[in-house]
Motif scaffolding. Structure first.
Motif, PDB file in Angstrom:
ATOM      1  N   VAL A  18      60.359  60.372  24.940  1.00  0.00           N
ATOM      2  CA  VAL A  18      60.398  59.190  24.089  1.00  0.00           C
ATOM      3  C   VAL A  18      60.705  59.719  22.696  1.00  0.00           C
ATOM      4  O   VAL A  18      59.916  60.471  22.132  1.00  0.00           O
ATOM      5  CB  VAL A  18      59.057  58.427  24.088  1.00  0.00           C
ATOM      6  N   GLU A  19      61.886  59.347  22.176  1.00  0.00           N
ATOM      7  CA  GLU A  19      62.295  59.870  20.878  1.00  0.00           C
ATOM      8  C   GLU A  19      62.702  58.753  19.940  1.00  0.00           C
ATOM      9  O   GLU A  19      63.168  57.697  20.362  1.00  0.00           O
ATOM     10  CB  GLU A  19      63.420  60.890  21.030  1.00  0.00           C
ATOM     11  N   ASP A  20      62.518  59.020  18.652  1.00  0.00           N
ATOM     12  CA  ASP A  20      62.885  58.075  17.608  1.00  0.00           C
ATOM     13  C   ASP A  20      64.388  57.821  17.670  1.00  0.00           C
ATOM     14  O   ASP A  20      65.190  58.761  17.741  1.00  0.00           O
ATOM     15  CB  ASP A  20      62.494  58.642  16.240  1.00  0.00           C
ATOM     16  N   LEU A  21      64.765  56.565  17.659  1.00  0.00           N
ATOM     17  CA  LEU A  21      66.169  56.181  17.781  1.00  0.00           C
ATOM     18  C   LEU A  21      67.003  56.688  16.609  1.00  0.00           C
ATOM     19  O   LEU A  21      68.158  57.063  16.778  1.00  0.00           O
ATOM     20  CB  LEU A  21      66.270  54.652  17.878  1.00  0.00           C
ATOM     21  N   ASP A  22      66.421  56.738  15.422  1.00  0.00           N
ATOM     22  CA  ASP A  22      67.172  57.160  14.236  1.00  0.00           C
ATOM     23  C   ASP A  22      67.107  58.659  13.979  1.00  0.00           C
ATOM     24  O   ASP A  22      68.112  59.281  13.664  1.00  0.00           O
ATOM     25  CB  ASP A  22      66.666  56.415  12.997  1.00  0.00           C
ATOM     26  N   THR A  23      65.918  59.256  14.107  1.00  0.00           N
ATOM     27  CA  THR A  23      65.741  60.656  13.712  1.00  0.00           C
ATOM     28  C   THR A  23      65.803  61.638  14.879  1.00  0.00           C
ATOM     29  O   THR A  23      65.991  62.828  14.656  1.00  0.00           O
ATOM     30  CB  THR A  23      64.388  60.856  13.002  1.00  0.00           C
ATOM     31  N   GLY A  24      65.586  61.155  16.092  1.00  0.00           N
ATOM     32  CA  GLY A  24      65.553  62.052  17.243  1.00  0.00           C
ATOM     33  C   GLY A  24      64.211  62.751  17.428  1.00  0.00           C
ATOM     34  O   GLY A  24      64.040  63.539  18.354  1.00  0.00           O
ATOM     35  N   GLU A  25      63.247  62.463  16.543  1.00  0.00           N
ATOM     36  CA  GLU A  25      61.914  63.067  16.670  1.00  0.00           C
ATOM     37  C   GLU A  25      61.310  62.688  18.017  1.00  0.00           C
ATOM     38  O   GLU A  25      61.337  61.531  18.418  1.00  0.00           O
ATOM     39  CB  GLU A  25      61.001  62.562  15.548  1.00  0.00           C
ATOM     40  N   HIS A  26      60.754  63.692  18.707  1.00  0.00           N
ATOM     41  CA  HIS A  26      60.121  63.444  20.004  1.00  0.00           C
ATOM     42  C   HIS A  26      58.675  63.026  19.793  1.00  0.00           C
ATOM     43  O   HIS A  26      57.894  63.758  19.207  1.00  0.00           O
ATOM     44  CB  HIS A  26      60.170  64.697  20.881  1.00  0.00           C
ATOM     45  N   TYR A  27      58.331  61.838  20.304  1.00  0.00           N
ATOM     46  CA  TYR A  27      56.964  61.351  20.228  1.00  0.00           C
ATOM     47  C   TYR A  27      56.173  61.717  21.483  1.00  0.00           C
ATOM     48  O   TYR A  27      54.997  62.054  21.412  1.00  0.00           O
ATOM     49  CB  TYR A  27      56.935  59.827  20.069  1.00  0.00           C
ATOM     50  N   ILE A  28      56.824  61.620  22.624  1.00  0.00           N
ATOM     51  CA  ILE A  28      56.172  61.889  23.910  1.00  0.00           C
ATOM     52  C   ILE A  28      57.114  62.721  24.760  1.00  0.00           C
ATOM     53  O   ILE A  28      58.315  62.444  24.813  1.00  0.00           O
ATOM     54  CB  ILE A  28      55.841  60.578  24.651  1.00  0.00           C
ATOM     55  N   GLU A  29      56.570  63.733  25.423  1.00  0.00           N
ATOM     56  CA  GLU A  29      57.290  64.502  26.428  1.00  0.00           C
ATOM     57  C   GLU A  29      56.351  64.648  27.611  1.00  0.00           C
ATOM     58  O   GLU A  29      55.288  65.247  27.492  1.00  0.00           O
ATOM     59  CB  GLU A  29      57.682  65.880  25.891  1.00  0.00           C
ATOM     60  N   PRO A 107      59.013  49.034  20.130  1.00  0.00           N
ATOM     61  CA  PRO A 107      57.580  48.774  20.323  1.00  0.00           C
ATOM     62  C   PRO A 107      57.070  47.792  19.281  1.00  0.00           C
ATOM     63  O   PRO A 107      57.321  47.951  18.093  1.00  0.00           O
ATOM     64  CB  PRO A 107      56.936  50.148  20.139  1.00  0.00           C
ATOM     65  N   GLY A 108      56.379  46.771  19.754  1.00  0.00           N
ATOM     66  CA  GLY A 108      55.905  45.742  18.846  1.00  0.00           C
ATOM     67  C   GLY A 108      54.401  45.610  18.853  1.00  0.00           C
ATOM     68  O   GLY A 108      53.761  45.763  19.886  1.00  0.00           O
ATOM     69  N   ARG A 109      53.852  45.311  17.691  1.00  0.00           N
ATOM     70  CA  ARG A 109      52.394  45.160  17.564  1.00  0.00           C
ATOM     71  C   ARG A 109      51.891  43.932  18.321  1.00  0.00           C
ATOM     72  O   ARG A 109      50.794  43.940  18.851  1.00  0.00           O
ATOM     73  CB  ARG A 109      52.003  45.114  16.101  1.00  0.00           C
ATOM     74  N   ILE A 110      52.700  42.881  18.386  1.00  0.00           N
ATOM     75  CA  ILE A 110      52.293  41.694  19.142  1.00  0.00           C
ATOM     76  C   ILE A 110      52.515  41.938  20.641  1.00  0.00           C
ATOM     77  O   ILE A 110      51.660  41.610  21.458  1.00  0.00           O
ATOM     78  CB  ILE A 110      53.055  40.450  18.654  1.00  0.00           C
ATOM     79  N   ALA A 111      53.638  42.530  20.991  1.00  0.00           N
ATOM     80  CA  ALA A 111      53.942  42.795  22.399  1.00  0.00           C
ATOM     81  C   ALA A 111      53.049  43.888  22.975  1.00  0.00           C
ATOM     82  O   ALA A 111      52.797  43.925  24.169  1.00  0.00           O
ATOM     83  CB  ALA A 111      55.405  43.185  22.560  1.00  0.00           C
ATOM     84  N   THR A 114      53.151  49.356  26.268  1.00  0.00           N
ATOM     85  CA  THR A 114      52.462  50.499  26.856  1.00  0.00           C
ATOM     86  C   THR A 114      53.411  51.171  27.837  1.00  0.00           C
ATOM     87  O   THR A 114      54.013  50.501  28.683  1.00  0.00           O
ATOM     88  CB  THR A 114      51.185  50.056  27.608  1.00  0.00           C
ATOM     89  N   LEU A 115      53.551  52.486  27.722  1.00  0.00           N
ATOM     90  CA  LEU A 115      54.340  53.281  28.652  1.00  0.00           C
ATOM     91  C   LEU A 115      53.384  53.914  29.645  1.00  0.00           C
ATOM     92  O   LEU A 115      52.354  54.476  29.253  1.00  0.00           O
ATOM     93  CB  LEU A 115      55.114  54.370  27.894  1.00  0.00           C
ATOM     94  N   ILE A 116      53.714  53.805  30.926  1.00  0.00           N
ATOM     95  CA  ILE A 116      52.878  54.385  31.976  1.00  0.00           C
ATOM     96  C   ILE A 116      53.738  55.348  32.778  1.00  0.00           C
ATOM     97  O   ILE A 116      54.748  54.949  33.369  1.00  0.00           O
ATOM     98  CB  ILE A 116      52.311  53.277  32.896  1.00  0.00           C
ATOM     99  N   ASP A 123      50.138  54.296  24.410  1.00  0.00           N
ATOM    100  CA  ASP A 123      50.295  53.147  23.539  1.00  0.00           C
ATOM    101  C   ASP A 123      51.540  53.423  22.684  1.00  0.00           C
ATOM    102  O   ASP A 123      51.483  54.197  21.730  1.00  0.00           O
ATOM    103  CB  ASP A 123      49.050  52.983  22.670  1.00  0.00           C
ATOM    104  N   LEU A 124      52.660  52.811  23.038  1.00  0.00           N
ATOM    105  CA  LEU A 124      53.918  53.100  22.331  1.00  0.00           C
ATOM    106  C   LEU A 124      53.878  52.694  20.869  1.00  0.00           C
ATOM    107  O   LEU A 124      54.515  53.334  20.035  1.00  0.00           O
ATOM    108  CB  LEU A 124      55.095  52.413  23.017  1.00  0.00           C
ATOM    109  N   VAL A 125      53.139  51.660  20.545  1.00  0.00           N
ATOM    110  CA  VAL A 125      53.055  51.227  19.149  1.00  0.00           C
ATOM    111  C   VAL A 125      52.353  52.302  18.322  1.00  0.00           C
ATOM    112  O   VAL A 125      52.836  52.717  17.271  1.00  0.00           O
ATOM    113  CB  VAL A 125      52.331  49.869  19.029  1.00  0.00           C
ATOM    114  N   ALA A 126      51.228  52.803  18.815  1.00  0.00           N
ATOM    115  CA  ALA A 126      50.474  53.831  18.093  1.00  0.00           C
ATOM    116  C   ALA A 126      51.227  55.165  18.084  1.00  0.00           C
ATOM    117  O   ALA A 126      51.290  55.840  17.058  1.00  0.00           O
ATOM    118  CB  ALA A 126      49.097  54.015  18.722  1.00  0.00           C
TER     119      ALA A 126
END
Length: 147
Positions: A18-29, A107-111, A114-116, A123-126
């Motif tokens: 899971v990577e940032d669309l703009d920066t390419g930073e990896h959030y989850i591997e 990822p939205g705060r209202i939506a 969650t990635l499983i 928690d994709l938002v967090a």
């Protein structure tokens, strides 16, 4: 020496990224293999009801195999055969719904996306601070792992 060079480029496994669309930073591997289950669960923005999209890992492809939702709304399949399982509408066709190399998510705060991955929940938002992400499968080599 040649053997070490070959070992460095031979694939050793696959990872869901899971990577940032703009920066390419990896959030989850998260390591995955063929047949691993990946799910995306969220609250439908208009209907305010739960939606669950299930994918199966096939190589570097995410194969959408199943959907669960609690009411019909924009973006949900309205003209397909579904089964009602305890109030949840389940779309589980014999053929894939779609096959994706990349899944883009906002990822939205209202939506509350969650990635499983198998039994691990994120928690994709967090995890992403609600930044747009792309989810995809990468093959890893020994060099990738060591770096």
């Amino acid at each position: 020496m040649i053997l070490a060079g070959v070992a460095a480029v031979v694939p050793t496994g696959t990872v869901l990224v899971v990577e940032d669309l703009d920066t390419g930073e990896h959030y989850i591997e998260q390591p995955v293999e063929n047949g691993s289950t990946v799910g995306l669960e969220y609250m439908h923005s208009v209907e305010k009801s739960r939606v669950y999209d299930e994918y199966r890992v096939e190589g570097q492809t995410l194969v959408n195999t199943r959907m669960e939702f609690e009411s019909y709304g924009w973006g949900l399949p309205a003209r397909v055969n579904v089964t009602n399982v305890n109030g949840t509408l389940v779309y589980d066709p014999p053929e894939p719904i779609t096959e994706l190399e990349t899944l883009s998510v906002s990822p939205g705060r209202i939506a509350n996306h969650t990635l499983i991955v198998e039994d691990q929940q994120y928690d994709l938002v967090a995890e992403t601070n609600a930044n747009d992400v792309r989810i995809h499968i990468e093959r890893r080599t020994m060099t990738d792992i060591l770096l």
